[in-house]
Design an enzyme around this catalytic site. Structure first.
Site, PDB file in Angstrom:
ATOM      1  N   ASN A   9       0.857  -1.191   0.000  1.00 18.75           N
ATOM      2  CA  ASN A   9       0.000   0.000   0.000  1.00 18.75           C
ATOM      3  C   ASN A   9       0.897   1.246   0.000  1.00 18.75           C
ATOM      4  O   ASN A   9       1.688   1.445   0.926  1.00 18.75           O
ATOM      5  CB  ASN A   9      -0.902  -0.053   1.239  1.00 18.75           C
ATOM      6  CG  ASN A   9      -1.828   1.134   1.308  1.00 18.75           C
ATOM      7  OD1 ASN A   9      -1.430   2.266   1.045  1.00 18.75           O
ATOM      8  ND2 ASN A   9      -3.075   0.896   1.683  1.00 18.75           N
ATOM      9  N   ASP A  11      -0.088   4.499  -0.113  1.00 13.95           N
ATOM     10  CA  ASP A  11      -0.796   5.740   0.255  1.00 13.95           C
ATOM     11  C   ASP A  11       0.118   6.772   0.909  1.00 13.95           C
ATOM     12  O   ASP A  11       0.005   7.970   0.657  1.00 13.95           O
ATOM     13  CB  ASP A  11      -1.908   5.456   1.277  1.00 13.95           C
ATOM     14  CG  ASP A  11      -3.056   4.674   0.693  1.00 13.95           C
ATOM     15  OD1 ASP A  11      -3.130   4.525  -0.536  1.00 13.95           O
ATOM     16  OD2 ASP A  11      -3.887   4.189   1.496  1.00 13.95           O
ATOM     17  N   HIS A  12       0.995   6.297   1.791  1.00  9.97           N
ATOM     18  CA  HIS A  12       1.724   7.268   2.612  1.00  9.97           C
ATOM     19  C   HIS A  12       2.929   7.870   1.915  1.00  9.97           C
ATOM     20  O   HIS A  12       3.525   8.825   2.422  1.00  9.97           O
ATOM     21  CB  HIS A  12       2.037   6.665   3.980  1.00  9.97           C
ATOM     22  CG  HIS A  12       0.750   6.386   4.710  1.00  9.97           C
ATOM     23  ND1 HIS A  12      -0.192   7.367   4.908  1.00  9.97           N
ATOM     24  CD2 HIS A  12       0.196   5.242   5.179  1.00  9.97           C
ATOM     25  CE1 HIS A  12      -1.253   6.842   5.512  1.00  9.97           C
ATOM     26  NE2 HIS A  12      -1.030   5.554   5.673  1.00  9.97           N
ATOM     27  N   HIS A  45      -5.582   3.751  -1.743  1.00  9.94           N
ATOM     28  CA  HIS A  45      -6.908   4.120  -1.234  1.00  9.94           C
ATOM     29  C   HIS A  45      -7.241   5.539  -1.680  1.00  9.94           C
ATOM     30  O   HIS A  45      -6.597   6.491  -1.233  1.00  9.94           O
ATOM     31  CB  HIS A  45      -6.873   4.019   0.305  1.00  9.94           C
ATOM     32  CG  HIS A  45      -8.173   4.296   0.988  1.00  9.94           C
ATOM     33  ND1 HIS A  45      -8.321   4.207   2.349  1.00  9.94           N
ATOM     34  CD2 HIS A  45      -9.383   4.653   0.520  1.00  9.94           C
ATOM     35  CE1 HIS A  45      -9.566   4.502   2.692  1.00  9.94           C
ATOM     36  NE2 HIS A  45     -10.240   4.786   1.582  1.00  9.94           N
ATOM     37  N   ARG A  47      -9.379   8.203  -1.014  1.00 10.91           N
ATOM     38  CA  ARG A  47     -10.356   8.627  -0.009  1.00 10.91           C
ATOM     39  C   ARG A  47     -11.230   9.738  -0.555  1.00 10.91           C
ATOM     40  O   ARG A  47     -10.819  10.520  -1.418  1.00 10.91           O
ATOM     41  CB  ARG A  47      -9.631   9.149   1.247  1.00 10.91           C
ATOM     42  CG  ARG A  47      -8.910   8.077   2.048  1.00 10.91           C
ATOM     43  CD  ARG A  47      -8.304   8.710   3.295  1.00 10.91           C
ATOM     44  NE  ARG A  47      -9.350   9.244   4.131  1.00 10.91           N
ATOM     45  CZ  ARG A  47      -9.881   8.607   5.187  1.00 10.91           C
ATOM     46  NH1 ARG A  47      -9.422   7.427   5.547  1.00 10.91           N
ATOM     47  NH2 ARG A  47     -10.839   9.154   5.887  1.00 10.91           N
ATOM     48  N   GLU A  72      -8.691   0.736  -3.314  1.00 10.99           N
ATOM     49  CA  GLU A  72      -9.497   0.797  -2.087  1.00 10.99           C
ATOM     50  C   GLU A  72     -10.350   2.040  -2.108  1.00 10.99           C
ATOM     51  O   GLU A  72      -9.847   3.133  -2.423  1.00 10.99           O
ATOM     52  CB  GLU A  72      -8.573   0.931  -0.880  1.00 10.99           C
ATOM     53  CG  GLU A  72      -8.162  -0.341  -0.250  1.00 10.99           C
ATOM     54  CD  GLU A  72      -7.377  -0.025   1.010  1.00 10.99           C
ATOM     55  OE1 GLU A  72      -7.713   0.912   1.752  1.00 10.99           O
ATOM     56  OE2 GLU A  72      -6.398  -0.737   1.231  1.00 10.99           O
ATOM     57  N   GLU A 153     -11.201  -9.210   2.962  1.00 12.41           N
ATOM     58  CA  GLU A 153      -9.934  -8.866   3.606  1.00 12.41           C
ATOM     59  C   GLU A 153     -10.220  -8.689   5.089  1.00 12.41           C
ATOM     60  O   GLU A 153     -11.019  -7.829   5.481  1.00 12.41           O
ATOM     61  CB  GLU A 153      -9.343  -7.583   3.010  1.00 12.41           C
ATOM     62  CG  GLU A 153      -8.027  -7.216   3.696  1.00 12.41           C
ATOM     63  CD  GLU A 153      -7.207  -6.180   2.944  1.00 12.41           C
ATOM     64  OE1 GLU A 153      -7.321  -6.095   1.711  1.00 12.41           O
ATOM     65  OE2 GLU A 153      -6.447  -5.462   3.620  1.00 12.41           O
ATOM     66  N   GLY A 197      -1.948  -2.610   9.964  1.00 16.99           N
ATOM     67  CA  GLY A 197      -1.070  -2.576  11.133  1.00 16.99           C
ATOM     68  C   GLY A 197       0.000  -3.650  11.171  1.00 16.99           C
ATOM     69  O   GLY A 197       0.641  -3.844  12.209  1.00 16.99           O
TER      70      GLY A 197
HETATM   71  N1  PXP Z   1      -5.897  -3.074   3.970  1.00 20.57           N
HETATM   72  C1  PXP Z   1      -6.830  -2.098   4.004  1.00 20.57           C
HETATM   73  C2  PXP Z   1      -8.200  -2.414   3.520  1.00 20.57           C
HETATM   74  C3  PXP Z   1      -6.509  -0.800   4.458  1.00 20.57           C
HETATM   75  O1  PXP Z   1      -7.456   0.157   4.506  1.00 20.57           O
HETATM   76  C4  PXP Z   1      -5.187  -0.534   4.853  1.00 20.57           C
HETATM   77  C5  PXP Z   1      -4.821   0.838   5.305  1.00 20.57           C
HETATM   78  O2  PXP Z   1      -5.045   1.766   4.317  1.00 20.57           O
HETATM   79  C6  PXP Z   1      -4.246  -1.572   4.779  1.00 20.57           C
HETATM   80  C7  PXP Z   1      -4.636  -2.836   4.357  1.00 20.57           C
HETATM   81  C8  PXP Z   1      -2.821  -1.362   5.144  1.00 20.57           C
HETATM   82  O3  PXP Z   1      -2.700  -1.032   6.493  1.00 20.57           O
HETATM   83  P1  PXP Z   1      -1.324  -0.472   7.028  1.00 20.57           P
HETATM   84  O4  PXP Z   1      -1.059   0.803   6.313  1.00 20.57           O
HETATM   85  O5  PXP Z   1      -1.562  -0.303   8.482  1.00 20.57           O
HETATM   86  O6  PXP Z   1      -0.278  -1.517   6.715  1.00 20.57           O
END
Ligand code: PXP
Length: 245
Positions: A9, A11-12, A45, A47, A72, A153, A197
């Site tokens: 992922n 996103d960050h 994701h 948003r 997402e 998931e 997490g």
């Molecule tokens: N799966 C889903 C559906 C999520 O919304 C997220 C967080 O955006 C993750 C996995 C990944 O989580 P993390 O960033 O805590 O690893």
């Protein structure tokens, strides 16, 4: 046991970019590095508030990566329009509240069955694999199967929090519930993923759940990338996942 796929992922990467309103770091470049490091898919994701990933990022990811894109989003009309235009490999529906820091709970599929059945029908018809991000509650798993989702998931956020707080007995009980949820989902014909997490320290018992096909991991890996670089951070997660199976 089958190999466990790793969805990264990104996103960050966009969170850091947006903190300065500049063009870098670029989420697509991170996705391509993740792909080169052995990621099996890229998760992003979009948003409603566009706080990290933006529409143009999704388009660039869809056009630029050679591995599946897991889109997402919340189950809104706006997102359905974007998904139907982009046609990503997978769509993972998540609950969204503006004030939350991250996706804090699972989707209430059981309480919104009729609407979600109609909502996912065109996404399925467009060829997207539709996934429901839910807790391990059997009611939510059964409802996901009933509405025609291909994937669930399972939310590992509560397990991750308990593990981080050293509450071992409760973390173990939560793992048991995740294991039972994965068994139930697989018995109903659902493909089972998990995420939220996950870190080097807590991933092994989750990765060892035999019914799982995929983990989606973001925040920790992007953080580790500050120290190690993104490729090595992903390779180390991959190594730990494989070792656990
Ligand atoms: N799966 C889903 C559906 C999520 O919304 C997220 C967080 O955006 C993750 C996995 C990944 O989580 P993390 O960033 O805590 O690893």
């Amino acid at each position: 046991m089958q190999k466990l796929r790793l969805g990264v992922n990104i996103d960050h990467v966009a969170t850091v970019r947006n903190a300065r309103g500049s063009a870098w770091p670029d989420p697509l470049r991170a996705a391509l590095l993740a792909e080169a490091a052995g990621a099996d898919g890229i998760t992003a994701h979009l948003r409603e508030d566009r706080r990290h990933i933006r529409d143009a990022d999704m388009e660039a990811l869809k056009a630029g990566i050679g591995i599946p894109l897991n889109f997402e989003c919340a189950a809104t009309d706006e997102m359905a329009d974007i998904v139907l235009r982009l046609r990503p490999h997978a769509v993972c529906l998540v609950p969204e509240r503006r004030e939350e820091r991250t996706t804090e709970g699972g989707l209430d599929v059981a309480g919104d069955q009729a609407r979600l059945t109609d909502y996912i029908a065109p996404l399925r018809a467009a060829g997207c694999r539709v996934s429901m991000f839910i807790g391990h509650d059997p009611r939510q798993i059964e409802a996901s199967a009933r509405i025609g989702a291909a994937v669930v998931e399972l939310h590992t956020g509560h397990y991750s929090d308990l593990h981080a707080e050293g509450r071992q007995a409760e973390a173990e009980a939560e793992l048991d519930a995740l294991r039972a949820g994965a068994r139930l989902a697989a018995s109903l014909g659902l493909e089972v993923h998990a995420g939220h997490g996950l870190t080097y320290e807590n991933v092994a018992p989750v990765a060892a759940i035999p019914e799982l096909h995929e983990l989606n991991i973001g925040h920790f890996l992007i953080g580790e990338a500050i120290y190690l670089g993104l490729g090595p951070a992903i390779e180390e997660m991959r190594r730990r996942m494989d070792a656990a199976r």
